[in-house]
Design a protein around this motif. Structure first.
Motif, PDB file in Angstrom:
ATOM      1  N   ILE A   1      32.042  35.026  40.938  1.00  0.00           N
ATOM      2  CA  ILE A   1      31.442  36.119  41.695  1.00  0.00           C
ATOM      3  C   ILE A   1      32.196  36.248  43.012  1.00  0.00           C
ATOM      4  O   ILE A   1      32.429  35.258  43.701  1.00  0.00           O
ATOM      5  CB  ILE A   1      29.954  35.841  41.972  1.00  0.00           C
ATOM      6  CG1 ILE A   1      29.154  35.815  40.665  1.00  0.00           C
ATOM      7  CG2 ILE A   1      29.379  36.899  42.914  1.00  0.00           C
ATOM      8  CD1 ILE A   1      27.690  35.451  40.854  1.00  0.00           C
ATOM      9  N   THR A   2      32.581  37.453  43.346  1.00  0.00           N
ATOM     10  CA  THR A   2      33.197  37.708  44.646  1.00  0.00           C
ATOM     11  C   THR A   2      32.406  38.800  45.349  1.00  0.00           C
ATOM     12  O   THR A   2      31.974  39.769  44.729  1.00  0.00           O
ATOM     13  CB  THR A   2      34.661  38.150  44.503  1.00  0.00           C
ATOM     14  OG1 THR A   2      34.747  39.317  43.678  1.00  0.00           O
ATOM     15  CG2 THR A   2      35.504  37.036  43.899  1.00  0.00           C
ATOM     16  N   THR A   3      32.192  38.625  46.643  1.00  0.00           N
ATOM     17  CA  THR A   3      31.454  39.616  47.418  1.00  0.00           C
ATOM     18  C   THR A   3      32.408  40.439  48.271  1.00  0.00           C
ATOM     19  O   THR A   3      33.394  39.915  48.804  1.00  0.00           O
ATOM     20  CB  THR A   3      30.410  38.947  48.326  1.00  0.00           C
ATOM     21  OG1 THR A   3      31.073  38.092  49.263  1.00  0.00           O
ATOM     22  CG2 THR A   3      29.425  38.124  47.497  1.00  0.00           C
ATOM     23  N   HIS A   4      32.100  41.718  48.380  1.00  0.00           N
ATOM     24  CA  HIS A   4      32.900  42.657  49.162  1.00  0.00           C
ATOM     25  C   HIS A   4      31.947  43.524  49.980  1.00  0.00           C
ATOM     26  O   HIS A   4      31.988  44.751  49.919  1.00  0.00           O
ATOM     27  CB  HIS A   4      33.775  43.505  48.231  1.00  0.00           C
ATOM     28  CG  HIS A   4      34.608  42.695  47.292  1.00  0.00           C
ATOM     29  ND1 HIS A   4      35.871  42.241  47.606  1.00  0.00           N
ATOM     30  CD2 HIS A   4      34.337  42.216  46.042  1.00  0.00           C
ATOM     31  CE1 HIS A   4      36.356  41.527  46.598  1.00  0.00           C
ATOM     32  NE2 HIS A   4      35.442  41.506  45.638  1.00  0.00           N
ATOM     33  N   PHE A   5      31.070  42.860  50.733  1.00  0.00           N
ATOM     34  CA  PHE A   5      30.089  43.576  51.544  1.00  0.00           C
ATOM     35  C   PHE A   5      30.784  44.297  52.703  1.00  0.00           C
ATOM     36  O   PHE A   5      31.791  43.824  53.222  1.00  0.00           O
ATOM     37  CB  PHE A   5      29.046  42.613  52.101  1.00  0.00           C
ATOM     38  CG  PHE A   5      28.269  41.868  51.040  1.00  0.00           C
ATOM     39  CD1 PHE A   5      27.922  42.467  49.847  1.00  0.00           C
ATOM     40  CD2 PHE A   5      27.900  40.546  51.248  1.00  0.00           C
ATOM     41  CE1 PHE A   5      27.212  41.774  48.874  1.00  0.00           C
ATOM     42  CE2 PHE A   5      27.182  39.845  50.295  1.00  0.00           C
ATOM     43  CZ  PHE A   5      26.840  40.464  49.101  1.00  0.00           C
TER      44      PHE A   5
END
Length: 278
Positions: A187-191
């Motif tokens: 999982i990668t976050t790009h907030f």
């Protein structure tokens, strides 16, 4: 829908969570919004280390009415510390807005036919998830006034619907001896967020709104972030999920081997599908 869950262990008075301290004291005790004028913070940096240590994955539901099923749950294995003062602030607010009920956790639900997978780096296992958020109508309760913990009977009688009849409900107790070893794309976050206010929903503390772009504060329509378009997204097993909001529960809703934790954060996402969010 997809949720990334983060558990908080209770530490001593010197172990207050530094990240929460940036905004925790700004949350109003009563239901409503309060302007946030402090330094902005990076949610991506916040989750990077935790995600690297893996997570437990299963399909479940929302943990509040209408308890919509088909939610991709991803509970981080790494936990953080929180101090009693931080827990007490949330409990004080919950008591004020919930008629003396100072907790906001749903009781754990039967696993039934489901299997919890322990995820690590490797080949992707792609989830299928194309459900949308639903509106909730009517009053629902976590327990009765004067009780010190969640009451399953009160929840069943006031929540109703799929919350009672569903077979893939959340939260759950993760029994580590029974989890299946699996692999998934990380999982990668790009907030992409800038906090302009904090919110007491009446059922807890929350940052941002459960909708794609805009929200209402003090009667005016404003955006959640500086781009004016979205709040960013996370990639979950190859699929793009738009980030909506993060909120906190005390005590934790999910448990590990029967152990409850001081608090739990839920980072809520919606599948990036125009048919779901317009």
């Amino acid at each position: 829908l997809a949720v990334i869950g983060l558990l908080y262990e209770l530490g001593d008075d010197s172990e207050c969570n530094e990240f929460l301290d940036k905004f925790w004291s700004v949350f109003p005790v009563e239901k409503g919004n309060v302007e946030y004028t402090g330094e902005n913070f990076d949610l991506n940096k916040k989750l990077t280390d935790e995600l690297a240590e893996g997570y437990y994955h299963w399909y479940g539901s929302l943990t509040t009415p209408p308890c919509t099923e088909g939610v991709s749950w991803n509970l981080l294995k790494r936990r953080e510390k929180v101090c009693q003062a931080q827990v007490d602030r949330l409990r004080t607010a919950l008591s004020a807005t919930q008629g003396g009920i100072n907790f906001n956790n749903r009781v754990t639900q039967p696993l039934n036919h489901r299997v919890v997978a322990e995820m690590s780096q490797g080949s992707p296992v792609r989830p299928v998830n194309n459900i949308a958020m639903s509106e909730v109508v009517g009053k629902w309760l976590y327990g009765s006034k004067g009780e010190g913990k969640a009451n399953a009977d009160v929840q069943r009688s006031t929540w109703g619907g799929l919350c009672v009849t569903g077979q893939e409900q959340s939260p759950i107790d993760v029994v580590t001896a029974n989890v299946a070893q699996a692999s998934t794309a990380s999982i990668t976050t790009h907030f992409d967020t800038t906090v302009s206010y904090v919110k007491n929903t009446g059922h807890g503390f929350q940052l941002f709104e459960t909708k794609p772009n805009n929200n209402v504060i003090n009667g005016s329509d404003v955006v959640d972030d500086f781009s004016g378009t979205s709040k960013g997204y996370s990639m979950v097993a190859g699929d793009k999920f738009n980030f909506y909001q993060v909120h906190w529960h005390t005590p934790s809703e999910n448990t590990i081997d029967g152990q409850s934790f001081a608090m739990e954060a839920h980072f809520v996402h919606q599948l990036d599908d125009v048919a779901l969010h317009g």
